[in-house]
Enzyme design. Structure first.
Site, PDB file in Angstrom:
ATOM      1  CD  GLU A  70      58.697  -0.907  39.803  1.00 46.10           C
ATOM      2  OE1 GLU A  70      58.497  -2.016  40.227  1.00 46.10           O
ATOM      3  OE2 GLU A  70      58.659   0.085  40.339  1.00 46.10           O
TER       4      GLU A  70
ATOM      5  NE  ARG B 218      63.693  -2.597  48.806  1.00 40.75           N
ATOM      6  CZ  ARG B 218      64.127  -3.223  47.535  1.00 40.75           C
ATOM      7  NH1 ARG B 218      64.336  -2.602  46.467  1.00 40.75           N
ATOM      8  NH2 ARG B 218      64.226  -4.416  47.730  1.00 40.75           N
TER       9      ARG B 218
ATOM     10  CE  LYS C 283      60.942  -6.655  47.533  1.00 41.39           C
ATOM     11  NZ  LYS C 283      60.415  -6.341  46.279  1.00 41.39           N
TER      12      LYS C 283
END
Length: 367
Positions: free
Chosen positions: A242, A96, A206
């Site tokens: 989320e 990621r 992220k």
């Protein structure tokens, strides 16, 4: 011990070299003060040591400091029941992290180098005692307040001014010991009218800048007495996305476990991915799809959020933008969340077998 900036003394430091197209690595040791020695110091002396550890020599003016251009990971290492230490799925975090850097159009940090550096980082700091000791009392609450190593790998750009993309980024790994994530005394989740991410944006990365909205929305939720805020989609404002820093799940009346499907507005959580696999292994029907507020209000019996920091954390209730509150079950932890938490944490802390081989052993157990 919740989140606090009690950094470990040894830090991993790497910088991309455009000439060799490789990452030049070094280990920064702010001091060699062991954990026991640190705890024996006076409060003032201890804070002086910790303050020195915060000084990493990164550029004060950069794309990162000026524009929030950067990315990071959150990952954990765990003391295991047999006396060892392991990191949970570092290869997934490394993948990621590389994807985030690719999304920011800067050189990617190799996954194998990420895993190797993470293992060595924990090992070196463990030699100085900076690894929590396993406590069998944690088992009584399925590790709800157990200590773990919270690792923070992050990317920082070179010194720069003016909007641009990094060509010679830094990668740093630091860590602190943590336990519970959410603030005690708060309860339930609330839907926020803020938008975390828009289509074709950076929601799937992220990215550091994404968390400004998260900080504001969560602060507003906590001021109202809620433990967490939840975002809706940016287009129709009716489908769940989320939480402030975690993915969200619901259990429906027929036992189906549902969670919002991934896209470019939702972060692909490592814990989310693990929970989905564990749920399927336990025979649960799992659906990744659009989940509306109306469906949850009419048909959900459990709600929980997942993340590296949050683990699996049940939400007792959900309040919408109009103030309508729905309580899940009797307001306590539901059976599905409890079962999945027991399995996930049990494997991470070595209480249960690890058939999926998700733990990367740093120090082998001796018990």
């Amino acid at each position: 011990m919740a989140f606090s900036l009690n950094l470990y003394p040894i830090t991993y430091f790497a910088r991309y070299n455009p000439n060799t197209k490789k990452w030049d690595e070094e280990w920064l040791e702010s001091d060699r003060v062991s954990y026991d020695e640190l705890m024996a110091l006076s409060e003032a002396d201890r804070q002086a040591v910790l303050e020195k550890r915060n000084q990493m020599g990164l550029p004060s003016v950069s794309y990162t400091s000026q524009y929030g251009y950067g990315c990071f990971e959150g990952m954990k290492g765990f003391p295991t029941k047999d006396g060892g230490v392991a990191i949970f799925r570092p290869d997934q975090n490394g993948t990621r992290f590389a994807n985030s850097m690719k999304g920011l159009y800067c050189p990617e940090f190799p996954v194998d180098q990420y895993v190797k550096a993470s293992v060595e980082f924990v090992r070196r700091n463990a030699e100085l005692g900076y690894v929590p000791k396993y406590n069998s009392d944690w088992e009584k609450t399925d590790y709800a307040d157990a200590d773990s190593i919270y690792m923070r790998p992050f990317m920082n750009s070179e010194g720069a001014i003016g909007v641009g993309c990094s060509k010679q980024p830094y990668v740093v790994i630091c860590a602190t010991t943590v336990s519970a994530y959410f603030k005690p005394g708060l309860d339930g989740a609330v839907i926020t009218d803020r938008i975390r991410a828009t289509p074709h944006g950076t929601g799937f990365i992220k990215c550091a800048s994404n968390y400004v909205i998260s900080a504001l929305a969560k602060h507003e939720a906590e001021e109202k007495g809620f433990v967490e805020c939840v975002y809706l989609d940016a287009v129709e404002h009716k489908y769940f996305q989320e939480g402030s820093s975690c993915n969200i799940f619901f259990v429906l009346k027929d036992g189906t476990l549902v969670t919002p499907e991934l896209g470019d507005t939702i972060l692909p959580g490592i814990t989310r991915k693990s929970v989905i696999q564990l749920a399927k292994e336990e025979g649960l029907k799992v659906e990744e799809r659009k989940v509306s507020v109306q469906e949850v209000q009419e048909n959900a019996v459990e709600c929980f959020v997942t993340g590296t920091a949050a683990g699996i954390s049940p939400m007792s209730s959900l309040t919408d933008l109009n103030g309508k509150k729905v309580t899940f079950g009797d307001g306590s932890e539901g059976p599905i969340a409890h079962k999945l938490q027991h399995i996930l944490k049990g494997r991470q802390y070595g209480l249960l077998e690890d058939p999926n081989h998700w733990n990367t052993v740093v120090i082998a157990g001796k018990n």
